[in-house]
Design a protein around this motif. Sequence first.
Motif, PDB file in Angstrom:
ATOM      1  N   LEU A  11      22.914  24.903  29.976  1.00 30.40           N
ATOM      2  CA  LEU A  11      23.532  23.697  30.527  1.00 30.40           C
ATOM      3  C   LEU A  11      24.347  24.003  31.780  1.00 30.40           C
ATOM      4  N   VAL A  12      24.914  25.193  31.842  1.00 31.84           N
ATOM      5  CA  VAL A  12      25.718  25.575  32.996  1.00 31.84           C
ATOM      6  C   VAL A  12      24.843  25.998  34.175  1.00 31.84           C
ATOM      7  N   ILE A  13      23.826  26.822  33.934  1.00 26.50           N
ATOM      8  CA  ILE A  13      23.074  27.392  35.056  1.00 26.50           C
ATOM      9  C   ILE A  13      21.882  26.565  35.520  1.00 26.50           C
ATOM     10  N   THR A  14      21.325  25.738  34.660  1.00 29.68           N
ATOM     11  CA  THR A  14      20.101  25.019  35.017  1.00 29.68           C
ATOM     12  C   THR A  14      20.236  24.148  36.269  1.00 29.68           C
ATOM     13  N   LEU A  18      17.760  24.821  39.481  1.00 32.65           N
ATOM     14  CA  LEU A  18      16.845  23.793  39.975  1.00 32.65           C
ATOM     15  C   LEU A  18      17.147  23.402  41.415  1.00 32.65           C
ATOM     16  N   ARG A  19      18.416  23.300  41.761  1.00 30.89           N
ATOM     17  CA  ARG A  19      18.791  22.947  43.137  1.00 30.89           C
ATOM     18  C   ARG A  19      18.300  24.010  44.122  1.00 30.89           C
ATOM     19  N   TYR A  20      18.554  25.274  43.844  1.00 34.99           N
ATOM     20  CA  TYR A  20      18.095  26.353  44.727  1.00 34.99           C
ATOM     21  C   TYR A  20      16.574  26.411  44.777  1.00 34.99           C
ATOM     22  N   TYR A  21      15.972  26.223  43.644  1.00 32.38           N
ATOM     23  CA  TYR A  21      14.513  26.250  43.536  1.00 32.38           C
ATOM     24  C   TYR A  21      13.888  25.212  44.463  1.00 32.38           C
ATOM     25  N   GLN A  22      14.451  24.002  44.454  1.00 33.01           N
ATOM     26  CA  GLN A  22      13.929  22.930  45.309  1.00 33.01           C
ATOM     27  C   GLN A  22      14.322  23.138  46.769  1.00 33.01           C
ATOM     28  N   ARG A  23      15.555  23.510  47.021  1.00 32.89           N
ATOM     29  CA  ARG A  23      16.045  23.662  48.389  1.00 32.89           C
ATOM     30  C   ARG A  23      15.236  24.693  49.162  1.00 32.89           C
ATOM     31  N   TYR A  24      14.916  25.809  48.535  1.00 35.58           N
ATOM     32  CA  TYR A  24      14.241  26.900  49.236  1.00 35.58           C
ATOM     33  C   TYR A  24      12.754  26.977  48.917  1.00 35.58           C
ATOM     34  N   ARG A  25      12.248  25.953  48.265  1.00 38.06           N
ATOM     35  CA  ARG A  25      10.813  25.863  47.973  1.00 38.06           C
ATOM     36  C   ARG A  25      10.278  27.189  47.436  1.00 38.06           C
ATOM     37  N   ASN A  75      20.244  36.173  52.577  1.00 42.72           N
ATOM     38  CA  ASN A  75      21.073  35.850  51.418  1.00 42.72           C
ATOM     39  C   ASN A  75      21.416  34.378  51.347  1.00 42.72           C
ATOM     40  N   HIS A  76      20.685  33.554  52.108  1.00 46.18           N
ATOM     41  CA  HIS A  76      21.013  32.124  52.125  1.00 46.18           C
ATOM     42  C   HIS A  76      20.894  31.481  50.760  1.00 46.18           C
ATOM     43  N   PHE A  77      20.041  32.001  49.896  1.00 52.96           N
ATOM     44  CA  PHE A  77      19.882  31.386  48.591  1.00 52.96           C
ATOM     45  C   PHE A  77      21.003  31.775  47.625  1.00 52.96           C
TER      46      PHE A  77
END
Length: 79
Positions: A11-14, A18-25, A75-77
């Motif tokens: 619940l804390v990390i998801t 998901l945000r990083y996953y989408q932002r950096y494709r 290291n942007h991600f």
Amino acid sequence: MHNPVIVSLLLVITPDVLRYYQRYRVCSVPLDEVCFEHRELLRCVREHDEQGCVAMLQRHLKSIREFSRTNNQENHFLE
């Protein structure tokens, strides 16, 4: 899930994952293939198929490994 520690951790990390996953494709795999991989991994877990779990996790994480290889100087991600 029956482990409250893992539930709390997820619940804390998801949301961040998901945000990083989408932002950096991170993943270029089609959604239907990702869903198939999730279903197969769950099937392997339910059937206690250790080799199947290993194979599905390796397949599923391939795009993340490729992303990290090509972006390991940036290291942007990690923002």
